[in-house]
Design a protein around this motif. Structure first.
Motif, PDB file in Angstrom:
ATOM      1  N   ASP A   3      18.225  -6.515 -16.234  1.00  0.00           N
ATOM      2  CA  ASP A   3      19.137  -7.188 -15.316  1.00  0.00           C
ATOM      3  C   ASP A   3      18.541  -7.251 -13.906  1.00  0.00           C
ATOM      4  O   ASP A   3      17.855  -6.320 -13.460  1.00  0.00           O
ATOM      5  N   SER A   4      18.818  -8.352 -13.185  1.00  0.00           N
ATOM      6  CA  SER A   4      18.251  -8.560 -11.846  1.00  0.00           C
ATOM      7  C   SER A   4      18.600  -7.428 -10.894  1.00  0.00           C
ATOM      8  O   SER A   4      17.766  -6.983 -10.095  1.00  0.00           O
ATOM      9  N   ALA A   5      19.849  -6.956 -10.961  1.00  0.00           N
ATOM     10  CA  ALA A   5      20.263  -5.878 -10.054  1.00  0.00           C
ATOM     11  C   ALA A   5      19.456  -4.605 -10.305  1.00  0.00           C
ATOM     12  O   ALA A   5      19.090  -3.894  -9.360  1.00  0.00           O
ATOM     13  N   ASP A   6      19.169  -4.338 -11.569  1.00  0.00           N
ATOM     14  CA  ASP A   6      18.371  -3.153 -11.896  1.00  0.00           C
ATOM     15  C   ASP A   6      16.917  -3.337 -11.469  1.00  0.00           C
ATOM     16  O   ASP A   6      16.253  -2.365 -11.085  1.00  0.00           O
ATOM     17  N   ILE A   7      16.423  -4.561 -11.570  1.00  0.00           N
ATOM     18  CA  ILE A   7      15.053  -4.821 -11.106  1.00  0.00           C
ATOM     19  C   ILE A   7      14.957  -4.556  -9.609  1.00  0.00           C
ATOM     20  O   ILE A   7      13.993  -3.933  -9.140  1.00  0.00           O
ATOM     21  N   VAL A   8      15.944  -5.018  -8.861  1.00  0.00           N
ATOM     22  CA  VAL A   8      15.944  -4.824  -7.402  1.00  0.00           C
ATOM     23  C   VAL A   8      15.888  -3.333  -7.061  1.00  0.00           C
ATOM     24  O   VAL A   8      15.188  -2.917  -6.130  1.00  0.00           O
ATOM     25  N   LYS A   9      16.588  -2.524  -7.816  1.00  0.00           N
ATOM     26  CA  LYS A   9      16.601  -1.080  -7.545  1.00  0.00           C
ATOM     27  C   LYS A   9      15.201  -0.478  -7.637  1.00  0.00           C
ATOM     28  O   LYS A   9      14.857   0.427  -6.874  1.00  0.00           O
ATOM     29  N   THR A  10      14.397  -0.981  -8.575  1.00  0.00           N
ATOM     30  CA  THR A  10      13.047  -0.427  -8.735  1.00  0.00           C
ATOM     31  C   THR A  10      12.173  -0.710  -7.526  1.00  0.00           C
ATOM     32  O   THR A  10      11.176  -0.018  -7.304  1.00  0.00           O
ATOM     33  N   PHE A  11      12.517  -1.734  -6.753  1.00  0.00           N
ATOM     34  CA  PHE A  11      11.728  -2.063  -5.558  1.00  0.00           C
ATOM     35  C   PHE A  11      11.959  -1.067  -4.425  1.00  0.00           C
ATOM     36  O   PHE A  11      11.260  -1.112  -3.415  1.00  0.00           O
ATOM     37  N   HIS A  12      12.919  -0.187  -4.596  1.00  0.00           N
ATOM     38  CA  HIS A  12      13.205   0.814  -3.560  1.00  0.00           C
ATOM     39  C   HIS A  12      12.767   2.210  -3.987  1.00  0.00           C
ATOM     40  O   HIS A  12      13.098   3.195  -3.321  1.00  0.00           O
ATOM     41  N   VAL A  13      11.997   2.286  -5.065  1.00  0.00           N
ATOM     42  CA  VAL A  13      11.478   3.575  -5.542  1.00  0.00           C
ATOM     43  C   VAL A  13      10.000   3.671  -5.181  1.00  0.00           C
ATOM     44  O   VAL A  13       9.199   2.823  -5.596  1.00  0.00           O
ATOM     45  N   PRO A  14       9.594   4.676  -4.412  1.00  0.00           N
ATOM     46  CA  PRO A  14       8.179   4.794  -4.031  1.00  0.00           C
ATOM     47  C   PRO A  14       7.278   4.980  -5.251  1.00  0.00           C
ATOM     48  O   PRO A  14       7.623   5.711  -6.187  1.00  0.00           O
ATOM     49  N   VAL A  15       6.122   4.302  -5.234  1.00  0.00           N
ATOM     50  CA  VAL A  15       5.141   4.408  -6.320  1.00  0.00           C
ATOM     51  C   VAL A  15       3.740   4.387  -5.715  1.00  0.00           C
ATOM     52  O   VAL A  15       3.534   3.958  -4.581  1.00  0.00           O
ATOM     53  N   LYS A  16       2.776   4.861  -6.508  1.00  0.00           N
ATOM     54  CA  LYS A  16       1.381   4.743  -6.085  1.00  0.00           C
ATOM     55  C   LYS A  16       0.946   3.300  -6.247  1.00  0.00           C
ATOM     56  O   LYS A  16       1.257   2.653  -7.254  1.00  0.00           O
ATOM     57  N   MET A  17       0.215   2.787  -5.280  1.00  0.00           N
ATOM     58  CA  MET A  17      -0.220   1.393  -5.350  1.00  0.00           C
ATOM     59  C   MET A  17      -1.427   1.174  -4.451  1.00  0.00           C
ATOM     60  O   MET A  17      -1.746   2.001  -3.582  1.00  0.00           O
ATOM     61  N   LYS A  18      -2.064   0.063  -4.669  1.00  0.00           N
ATOM     62  CA  LYS A  18      -3.117  -0.398  -3.770  1.00  0.00           C
ATOM     63  C   LYS A  18      -2.536  -1.443  -2.834  1.00  0.00           C
ATOM     64  O   LYS A  18      -1.690  -2.243  -3.231  1.00  0.00           O
ATOM     65  N   ILE A  19      -2.983  -1.426  -1.591  1.00  0.00           N
ATOM     66  CA  ILE A  19      -2.574  -2.433  -0.616  1.00  0.00           C
ATOM     67  C   ILE A  19      -3.817  -3.009   0.049  1.00  0.00           C
ATOM     68  O   ILE A  19      -4.893  -2.418   0.002  1.00  0.00           O
ATOM     69  N   PHE A  20      -3.645  -4.185   0.646  1.00  0.00           N
ATOM     70  CA  PHE A  20      -4.735  -4.748   1.439  1.00  0.00           C
ATOM     71  C   PHE A  20      -4.754  -4.050   2.792  1.00  0.00           C
ATOM     72  O   PHE A  20      -3.718  -3.843   3.422  1.00  0.00           O
ATOM     73  N   SER A  21      -5.956  -3.708   3.249  1.00  0.00           N
ATOM     74  CA  SER A  21      -6.087  -3.072   4.560  1.00  0.00           C
ATOM     75  C   SER A  21      -7.484  -3.312   5.109  1.00  0.00           C
ATOM     76  O   SER A  21      -8.477  -3.103   4.406  1.00  0.00           O
TER      77      SER A  21
ATOM     78  N   ASP B 173       8.828  -2.121   0.639  1.00  0.00           N
ATOM     79  CA  ASP B 173       8.080  -1.959   1.886  1.00  0.00           C
ATOM     80  C   ASP B 173       6.702  -2.613   1.804  1.00  0.00           C
ATOM     81  O   ASP B 173       6.165  -3.081   2.818  1.00  0.00           O
ATOM     82  N   SER B 174       6.124  -2.647   0.607  1.00  0.00           N
ATOM     83  CA  SER B 174       4.809  -3.274   0.471  1.00  0.00           C
ATOM     84  C   SER B 174       4.891  -4.776   0.725  1.00  0.00           C
ATOM     85  O   SER B 174       3.957  -5.381   1.250  1.00  0.00           O
ATOM     86  N   ILE B 175       6.020  -5.392   0.344  1.00  0.00           N
ATOM     87  CA  ILE B 175       6.198  -6.828   0.627  1.00  0.00           C
ATOM     88  C   ILE B 175       6.253  -7.050   2.133  1.00  0.00           C
ATOM     89  O   ILE B 175       5.594  -7.950   2.669  1.00  0.00           O
ATOM     90  N   LYS B 176       7.053  -6.231   2.819  1.00  0.00           N
ATOM     91  CA  LYS B 176       7.113  -6.346   4.286  1.00  0.00           C
ATOM     92  C   LYS B 176       5.745  -6.111   4.908  1.00  0.00           C
ATOM     93  O   LYS B 176       5.327  -6.838   5.817  1.00  0.00           O
ATOM     94  N   TYR B 177       5.059  -5.097   4.405  1.00  0.00           N
ATOM     95  CA  TYR B 177       3.734  -4.755   4.943  1.00  0.00           C
ATOM     96  C   TYR B 177       2.780  -5.941   4.840  1.00  0.00           C
ATOM     97  O   TYR B 177       2.106  -6.293   5.812  1.00  0.00           O
ATOM     98  N   HIS B 178       2.723  -6.570   3.663  1.00  0.00           N
ATOM     99  CA  HIS B 178       1.766  -7.658   3.477  1.00  0.00           C
ATOM    100  C   HIS B 178       2.189  -8.928   4.198  1.00  0.00           C
ATOM    101  O   HIS B 178       1.333  -9.745   4.564  1.00  0.00           O
ATOM    102  N   LYS B 179       3.462  -9.088   4.447  1.00  0.00           N
ATOM    103  CA  LYS B 179       3.908 -10.238   5.228  1.00  0.00           C
ATOM    104  C   LYS B 179       3.551 -10.080   6.706  1.00  0.00           C
ATOM    105  O   LYS B 179       3.506 -11.057   7.449  1.00  0.00           O
ATOM    106  N   GLN B 180       3.293  -8.853   7.126  1.00  0.00           N
ATOM    107  CA  GLN B 180       2.903  -8.600   8.511  1.00  0.00           C
ATOM    108  C   GLN B 180       1.383  -8.595   8.699  1.00  0.00           C
ATOM    109  O   GLN B 180       0.898  -8.274   9.780  1.00  0.00           O
ATOM    110  N   ILE B 181       0.668  -8.988   7.660  1.00  0.00           N
ATOM    111  CA  ILE B 181      -0.782  -9.139   7.776  1.00  0.00           C
ATOM    112  C   ILE B 181      -1.078 -10.538   8.310  1.00  0.00           C
ATOM    113  O   ILE B 181      -0.585 -11.539   7.783  1.00  0.00           O
ATOM    114  N   LEU B 182      -1.870 -10.597   9.357  1.00  0.00           N
ATOM    115  CA  LEU B 182      -2.213 -11.888   9.954  1.00  0.00           C
ATOM    116  C   LEU B 182      -3.074 -12.716   9.002  1.00  0.00           C
ATOM    117  O   LEU B 182      -4.012 -12.205   8.389  1.00  0.00           O
TER     118      LEU B 182
END
Length: 770
Positions: free
Chosen positions: A364-382, A399-408
């Motif tokens: 379900d979409s609501a349950d998917i959204v909840k997973t976006f607020h659980v911290p996980v190990k990941m790679k990011i651009f830097s 937070d990773s979506i916000k982070y990458h949207k703030q990349i110039l």
């Protein structure tokens, strides 16, 4: 003859006749379309189309199956011997069907291996068959036997082996050349016995892939080596086989990655243009439209690999610096920036692999959204990450979506203003992480639009560099701001918004819109006075085309990307016509604009570019949107035109708060690129370093260097912030001009006509430009 015997013969003969009928009907397509004799004589494997730069470098490929063909003499005998020993020991003896092997399969029920010859396996690949139930496989086998016999009739054994190895799949890698390059970083003619055994062993199944399944791969490799020894051909001795089997499994794996290579953003955009070309051009071998992903086309572009590298170097050098400034600025803003913008993050979630995977699993979409607020190990651009600009971290996907949207992000394009050939194309900072191409994106252009407006002041109103544009109060839609005045050259060099408004009042909004279209701008131009300040959202390429008239003596030239297309054998299919230039303004009018735009570099908003020691004369214009959300610079030398933009993906994110604008945000990309290009003596730039002055203007004292410098510096001493007021100050009704004073040129100029007043509604989404 007894009746019973006669019946048996009738049954036997009927059976033979039935089998012959089945084969005959299969040959005519009863069980599906069969390839014609002509198609078998000219078999076409699915070949990747290759893209080449203007200087002959392979840029990348388009493919459904990434495949590159080789000839028989380009394949190591070790590969051929391993293949025959393992897959078809009697290959050189049969004519497509191995009766002995077929009998063995029948009498052992397939427990001692299959009976398909190499030729039958090739037929299977050509027909695209395999899988399905037993009944369908039975009919497919009949087709494969027929095609195998035809192949043996039309090809030599060496040609059949070559066709087989060029078509065979190694997982998602197709053909022996790509398999050899991927797993051993070498051409197939250089493969050793043990290396050939690894690759031939993989044909049994991907469970023998050496990277994911090294233990199984080694076992299978040793089986192949052993077969090369025990086969009746005795390709190797028993001692040699033992020695080779004692060796460890060694590969040199490197995945073919289309995220890298030359100009990945350009290749991505070009694919769409080439697909359109393919739809309207027929392949004479198939009588069907060309297929970009299967026909092995060779596409020759205008991109220069060296200039592309210089553009990417410039981006790599500059972007980390201004990202640090943005990070500091955003840190001061805290959570205020994203307040009320959760909808942007929600929309971005649906484009992630996490969302798509979970949605396919029925979550379900609501349950998917909840997973976006659980911290996980990941790679990011830097920019501070490893050599690939990647960094391991622990954060929520939200937070990773916000982070990458703030990349110039950035775009950079260079082109020859005379031929229109695009020489460099950078659509973003990293294609692996950010696929969106910003060269073709529409962004508000800021003051880079002003040279078009000033051109109309020269051509329509007869103004010159020394024409005085008054300052003072400026009323737009009932709101008043103030700006200083000065010579037209001074106003352009310092990008004065008040002067731009007075000029749009003189030439008229409709004339400006029409002229923009003449210059090649097909984006929608807002029919408001704010067009003079850069309200329009225009892609970079359209702006570059509009600017081609300045270094090209008044001629406008559309961009060109491809010069020719060849087939897989190097035969010319299509040669693209040269770009057709059209004259928009006279040579003398062009030179007037060029001189004023040189003032932008020497004394105005882009004067920091003088530090790059570019040997050629430069003209150009900076542009910045309200709040510093977009930074532009478009500039040119007598030989080369280039433009660059910097900003975040979402235009509400400001870069940082200062007044440097496009000069600091985008200018360094341009300056670094040009300085590298002019240092490279292999490139055809540097022969013409000065803009050519028309003969009739050489005696005009205005254009003498000493006089012109005084004109460019001729402005009011009143210190007024040019960026005061809000965005709404620059939108709304086109005002009446009853109180407009005639502009004072330093010499006789035609009196500008009073523009007709028009009324239009305000646009709330406009952001004021500098």
């Amino acid at each position: 003859m007894k009746k019973s015997v006669r019946i048996l013969w009738i049954i036997f003969g009927s059976g033979i006749a039935f089998v012959l009928l089945i084969f005959l009907l299969a040959n005519f397509g009863l069980f599906g379309k069969m390839p014609s004799v002509q198609q078998l004589e000219n078999p076409e494997a699915d070949l990747a189309s290759e893209i080449y730069s203007a200087d002959g470098k392979l840029m990348g490929k388009y493919y459904s199956e990434n495949r590159s063909e080789v000839k028989y003499n380009e394949i190591s005998p070790n590969v051929v011997n391993a293949l025959i020993a393992t897959e078809d020991e009697r290959f050189y003896e049969h004519s497509g069907i191995d009766v002995q092997a077929l009998g063995r399969v029948i009498f052992t029920a397939g427990t001692q291996g299959g009976g398909s010859t190499l030729t039958q396996q090739l037929a299977k690949m050509i027909l695209g068959q395999g899988g399905g139930n037993k009944l369908s496989r039975a009919t497919e086998k009949i087709k494969e036997w027929i095609v195998a016999v035809k192949l043996e009739k039309n090809f030599t054994k060496e040609e059949i082996i070559t066709l087989y190895l060029n078509r065979a799949p190694w997982g998602n890698v197709y053909g022996i050349r790509n398999a050899s390059r991927t797993y051993f970083q070498k051409e197939p003619k250089n493969l050793k016995i043990e290396e050939a055994a690894v690759l031939i062993g993989m044909l049994k199944g991907f469970i023998y892939e050496p990277i994911r399944h090294p233990k199984s791969s080694r076992i299978r490799r040793d089986v192949v080596i052993n077969q090369m020894c025990v086969t009746k051909h005795h390709f190797i001795t028993a001692e040699e086989a033992e020695r080779l089997k004692s060796k460890p499994l060694i590969t040199n794996y490197k995945k073919i990655d289309e995220n890298v290579g030359i100009a990945p953003y350009f290749r991505s955009v070009l694919a769409g243009l080439l697909r359109d070309w393919c739809k309207s051009n027929v392949n004479p071998k198939t009588d069907e439209p060309y297929n970009l992903y299967r026909d092995g086309l060779k596409i020759y572009t205008t991109i220069d690999s060296r200039m592309q590298a210089y553009a990417e170097n410039a981006v790599e050098a500059h972007m980390p610096d201004i990202q640090k400034k943005l990070n500091y600025s955003l840190k001061l803003k805290g959570d205020k920036l994203w307040k009320g913008r959760d909808n942007i993050i929600r929309a971005a979630m649906k484009y992630t692999e996490r969302w798509k995977t979970m949605q396919e699993e029925g979550i379900d979409s609501a349950d998917i959204v909840k997973t976006f607020h659980v911290p996980v190990k990941m790679k990011i651009f830097s920019w501070s990450g490893d050599k690939n600009h990647e960094k391991d971290t622990f954060m929520t996907p939200y937070d990773s979506i916000k982070y990458h949207k703030q990349i110039l992000q950035t775009s950079f394009t260079a082109m020859d203003p005379r031929t229109g050939e695009v020489k460099a194309w950078v659509g973003g900072i990293n294609y692996k992480w950010f696929k969106y191409d910003h060269v073709t994106a529409s962004r508000q252009v800021g003051s880079t639009i002003k040279p078009l407006l000033y051109t109309l002041a020269v051509t329509d109103a007869g103004y010159g560099p020394d024409t005085y544009i008054p300052g003072g109060p400026l009323t737009l839609s009932g709101k008043t701001i103030s700006s200083k005045g000065g010579s037209m050259a001074y106003c352009l060099a310092n990008s004065l918004n008040g002067a731009a408004w007075r000029l749009i009042a003189t030439v008229g909004v409709k004339r400006m819109v029409d002229f923009g279209k003449q210059c090649g701008i097909t984006a929608k131009l807002p029919p408001y006075p704010s067009i003079a300040l850069g309200a329009a959202e225009i892609p970079m390429l359209q702006m570059l085309q509009a600017y081609t008239m300045f270094p090209n003596k008044g001629y406008n030239t559309p961009p060109v990307y491809v010069t020719r297309i060849e087939d897989k054998d190097g035969n010319l299919i299509y040669e693209f016509p040269l770009s057709q230039s059209k004259e928009l303004i006279s040579e003398s009018e062009t030179y007037t604009m060029v001189k004023m735009m040189q003032g932008v570099i020497k004394f105005g908003t882009a004067r920091r570019l003088n530090a790059y020691n570019i040997p050629a004369e430069i003209g150009g214009k900076t542009g910045t949107t309200n709040g510093n959300t977009d930074g532009w610079f478009i500039g040119y030398t007598p030989e080369l035109l280039a433009g660059t933009w910097v900003g975040c993906e979402d235009p509400f994110i400001p870069i940082y708060s200062n007044n440097s604008g496009g000069a600091e945000m985008a200018g360094p990309n341009w300056g670094s690129f040009m300085s590298q290009v002019y240092r490279d003596k292999r490139l055809p730039y540097g022969e013409v370093l000065q803009f050519e002055q028309p003969a009739e203007m050489k005696n005009d004292p205005i254009y003498a260097e000493s006089n012109f410098e005084n004109i460019v510096k001729s402005g009011d001493s009143l210190n007024i912030d040019e960026n005061n007021g809000s965005a709404d100050d620059f939108m709304g009704d086109e005002i009446e001009n009853t109180d407009r004073k005639p502009l004072d040129s330093g010499k006789q100029k035609p009196k500008p006509a009073t523009p007709k007043a028009t009324t239009s509604s305000s646009q709330s989404d406009y952001r004021r430009k500098r």
